[in-house]
Scaffold this active site. Structure first.
Site, PDB file in Angstrom:
ATOM      1  N   ASN A 189      31.792  77.829  15.475  1.00 41.58           N
ATOM      2  CA  ASN A 189      31.608  77.064  16.712  1.00 41.58           C
ATOM      3  C   ASN A 189      30.444  76.079  16.608  1.00 41.58           C
ATOM      4  O   ASN A 189      30.378  75.108  17.354  1.00 41.58           O
ATOM      5  CB  ASN A 189      31.384  78.020  17.890  1.00 41.58           C
ATOM      6  CG  ASN A 189      32.651  78.767  18.260  1.00 41.58           C
ATOM      7  OD1 ASN A 189      33.709  78.177  18.369  1.00 41.58           O
ATOM      8  ND2 ASN A 189      32.556  80.064  18.416  1.00 41.58           N
ATOM      9  N   LYS A 207      33.899  86.579   9.565  1.00 42.22           N
ATOM     10  CA  LYS A 207      32.984  85.773   8.745  1.00 42.22           C
ATOM     11  C   LYS A 207      31.706  86.514   8.396  1.00 42.22           C
ATOM     12  O   LYS A 207      31.178  86.390   7.289  1.00 42.22           O
ATOM     13  CB  LYS A 207      32.691  84.466   9.495  1.00 42.22           C
ATOM     14  CG  LYS A 207      31.599  83.600   8.926  1.00 42.22           C
ATOM     15  CD  LYS A 207      30.240  83.811   9.615  1.00 42.22           C
ATOM     16  CE  LYS A 207      30.297  83.564  11.104  1.00 42.22           C
ATOM     17  NZ  LYS A 207      28.994  83.847  11.767  1.00 42.22           N
ATOM     18  N   LYS A 230      27.872  91.055  13.975  1.00 39.42           N
ATOM     19  CA  LYS A 230      26.674  90.527  13.313  1.00 39.42           C
ATOM     20  C   LYS A 230      25.695  91.645  12.983  1.00 39.42           C
ATOM     21  O   LYS A 230      25.176  91.736  11.860  1.00 39.42           O
ATOM     22  CB  LYS A 230      26.012  89.456  14.192  1.00 39.42           C
ATOM     23  CG  LYS A 230      26.845  88.193  14.318  1.00 39.42           C
ATOM     24  CD  LYS A 230      26.264  87.231  15.323  1.00 39.42           C
ATOM     25  CE  LYS A 230      27.040  85.920  15.349  1.00 39.42           C
ATOM     26  NZ  LYS A 230      28.487  86.058  15.537  1.00 39.42           N
TER      27      LYS A 230
END
Length: 310
Positions: free
Chosen positions: A12, A211, A273
């Site tokens: 993003n 990711k 994360k």
């Protein structure tokens, strides 16, 4: 020896279309080159959520209106996004490096990430991709294309695909060679192209590897000292956005695991994360994971800000 860093950029942060992305990568390049200028060996990873969705949707719509245009499988759309984002990123980094008189080549490695065909994620698709549909359109897609389509937070219906965990990186030796030669590699874009090993073949699957987990796997195999996960906020917080919000500085693995148990981190947002950060910090003594914003990456490495997990 210089410290080796794997940087995970959010998709993003790179804009929603080519024009936006061309502008975004210029501002992205500067703080990354700050780290290179300090002498760190840097490997760059990035997300591709908006970009791969745009590519997939464009091809779907084109094939609807023109039978000559074939539909393209999702793994190929992922590869296209890696090339397109990498092209913009490597040129922006090259420009910034030249401005500072730093002689370092930059290359994008179209990266395949191995996943386990028995991963339970394949029985429970959760990763939304592409456009929003009406209920009627969703039912047609489920019938004609065997898509799994779910209602998405009252905004309509979206296709979801599995999100298996990465177990290996096909091009790891190439990435290591580039790094050892002093070059800058851009790799595992969008979490990499998920593939399953079948005898001597690699078979692409319609899935999205997170990711942050792919970046963590890469950080392990290249023997990185730091994994830096860049996000929209300077520090991880408890009670995010509430009156009693508490920003976190240096945390032990056990502290983070306790906060996860207490439900402090949103699934699909901060949770992957911190989970990736834990995995990297646990993988070998002395390894550290930092979660912060792009603009604060250098200060974070210097211990001045960000959330450090050790």
């Amino acid at each position: 020896m210089s410290k080796r860093i794997v940087i995970a950029l959010g998709g993003n942060a790179l804009g929603n279309n080519p024009k936006e992305q061309l502008l975004a990568v210029k501002s992205t390049a500067s703080p990354i080159v700050d780290l290179i200028e300090e002498g760190y060996e840097v490997i760059i990873c990035h997300g591709n959520g908006p970009q791969v969705g745009m590519i997939n949707l464009a091809i779907e719509e084109a094939s609807k209106s023109n039978v000559i245009i074939p539909e393209i499988p999702f793994p190929e759309c992922n590869a296209m996004s890696q090339g397109y984002i990498g092209y913009h990123l490597q040129n922006a980094l090259r420009e910034e490096l030249i401005k500072r008189d730093i002689n370092k080549p930059v290359a994008t490695v179209i990266t395949q990430v191995i996943v386990d065909k028995n991963d339970t994620a394949f029985q429970n698709p959760t990763k939304p991709i592409g456009a929003f549909y009406t209920k009627e359109e969703a039912e047609i897609l489920e019938k004609e294309k065997s898509y799994v389509v779910v209602e998405d937070a009252g905004r309509g219906y979206r296709r979801v695909v599995p999100s298996p965990l990465p177990i290996g990186i096909v091009e790891e030796d190439i990435i290591k060679t580039l790094t050892k030669a002093g070059h800058i590699a851009i790799a595992v874009g969008g979490g990499g192209i998920p593939v399953i090993e079948e005898v001597h073949s690699l078979i692409g699957v319609s899935a999205v590897v997170d990711k942050d987990f792919a970046s963590e796997k890469l950080a392990e195999v290249v023997e990185a000292d730091y994994l830096i996960i860049l996000t929209a906020v300077e520090k991880v917080a408890l009670n995010y956005g509430k009156e009693n919000e508490k920003l976190l500085d240096t945390l032990s693995i056990n502290e983070v695991k306790q906060y996860i148990k207490e439900g402090h981190f949103a699934r699909g947002s901060m949770l992957p994360k911190v989970e990736a950060a834990i995995k990297f910090a646990e993988s070998k003594e002395g390894r550290k994971a930092l979660i912060t914003s792009l603009e604060k990456a250098k200060e974070g490495i210097e211990g001045k800000t960000g959330t450090l997990i050790v």
